[in-house]
Design an enzyme around this catalytic site. Sequence first.
Site, short mmCIF file in Angstrom:
data_model
loop_
_atom_site.label_atom_id
_atom_site.label_comp_id
_atom_site.label_asym_id
_atom_site.label_seq_id
_atom_site.Cartn_x
_atom_site.Cartn_y
_atom_site.Cartn_z
N ILE A 242 0.88 -1.21 0.03
CA ILE A 242 -0.09 0.12 -0.07
C ILE A 242 0.86 1.26 0.03
O ILE A 242 1.93 1.47 0.79
CB ILE A 242 -0.96 -0.10 1.16
CG1 ILE A 242 -1.83 -1.11 1.11
CG2 ILE A 242 -1.70 1.55 1.43
CD1 ILE A 242 -2.95 -1.02 0.07
N LYS A 243 0.76 2.14 -0.92
CA LYS A 243 1.14 3.69 -0.86
C LYS A 243 0.33 4.52 -0.37
O LYS A 243 -0.74 4.71 -0.87
CB LYS A 243 1.74 3.75 -2.30
CG LYS A 243 2.35 5.33 -2.51
CD LYS A 243 2.21 5.77 -3.60
CE LYS A 243 2.96 7.31 -3.58
NZ LYS A 243 2.93 8.03 -4.94
N GLN A 244 0.65 5.30 0.60
CA GLN A 244 -0.09 6.28 1.12
C GLN A 244 0.77 7.42 1.56
O GLN A 244 1.97 7.31 1.76
CB GLN A 244 -0.80 5.72 2.44
CG GLN A 244 -1.72 6.70 3.29
CD GLN A 244 -2.97 7.02 2.19
OE1 GLN A 244 -2.81 7.94 1.53
NE2 GLN A 244 -3.93 6.15 2.14
#
Length: 356
Positions: A242-244
């Site tokens: 996940i990229k956040q």
Amino acid sequence: MHETITQGRIADLLGDQAEYLLNHVCKTIDASQLTLPGPDYLDKVWLNSNRNNQVLRSLQAIFNHGRLAGTGYISIFPVDQGVEHSAGSAFAPNPMYFDPENIIRLAIEGGCNAVASTFGVLGIMSRKYAHKIPFIVKINHNEFLSYPNRYDQTLFGTVKSAWNMGAVAVGATVYWGSAESNRQLKEIAEAFELAHELGMATILWCYTRNSAFKVNNVDYHTSADFTGQANHLGVTIQADIIKQKLPTNNGGYLATKHGKTSPLVYEKLTTDHPIDLCRYQVLNCYSGRIGLINSGGESKGQSDLVEAVATAVINKRAGGMGLILGRKAFQRPFKEGVQLLHATQDVYLDKSITIA
């Protein structure tokens, strides 16, 4: 051989923030409740999953490349701003990056685990470089030339095309909370399913997007509660990473008074400390089973190095898996970009910087 900067040097860079970030103790969510990055991460998490052997090999290719190889942490170099913003706004500060080869060269010289970019950028150089650094093809983008400006994610190509060029993973964005998010969710869930069938890993840019998320001049797009839920939706469609964005505040649900939350999110699971807010993001990634990488954000010039190192410290100490950092590196001279990437990687290589 690049020498890692010591914690003392990191503390010097952080200045007034050093004590606040390096010595913080997280009292909201104990680290023992989390699955943390490490050399055994793939065996610990993915051997029990439904991902096939080819996906595991693709993930291993990413985790075993670059300066962070074998640590369980990753440093990804992403360049999709030529589409997402415009080539002029992205590359005018450093026109050499209009040439896709220089994007890939910076990722290699910068010691990154992988390079993430568009079908065009990676496709035109794939024969020369796909076997030299893992490719992550970003399959959808916000096409930002239409007038008036609109915010939607459109597929720019097929998963099979990414596979054919030798990519080990695909990346995609969903604008959670937007009017178009249901369509994007369906498109990307299906794309990720095909990518897994073909043996590729999947990375989801989990961004929130809705004008109603700004309330009384406060922007909650990067609130811990909204981004945490975006992460939870992302892992639900089987993103492997996940990229956040780092959280900048909290209480999005309380401000908009929509959806559903719990007082315990704010009273027990978070504080206003950036490491605690980021840990809530990690918690929403199946308690760290799915790795959280935070983005580096826009380039602001002189402060970029300090901001990038601080982001790395926050992510690592929260239980995250690494950084995905682009503009801060490529909007400066090539050698300085390499040095900035190395400096953030050094945070993950420094064993004295521990989980909070």
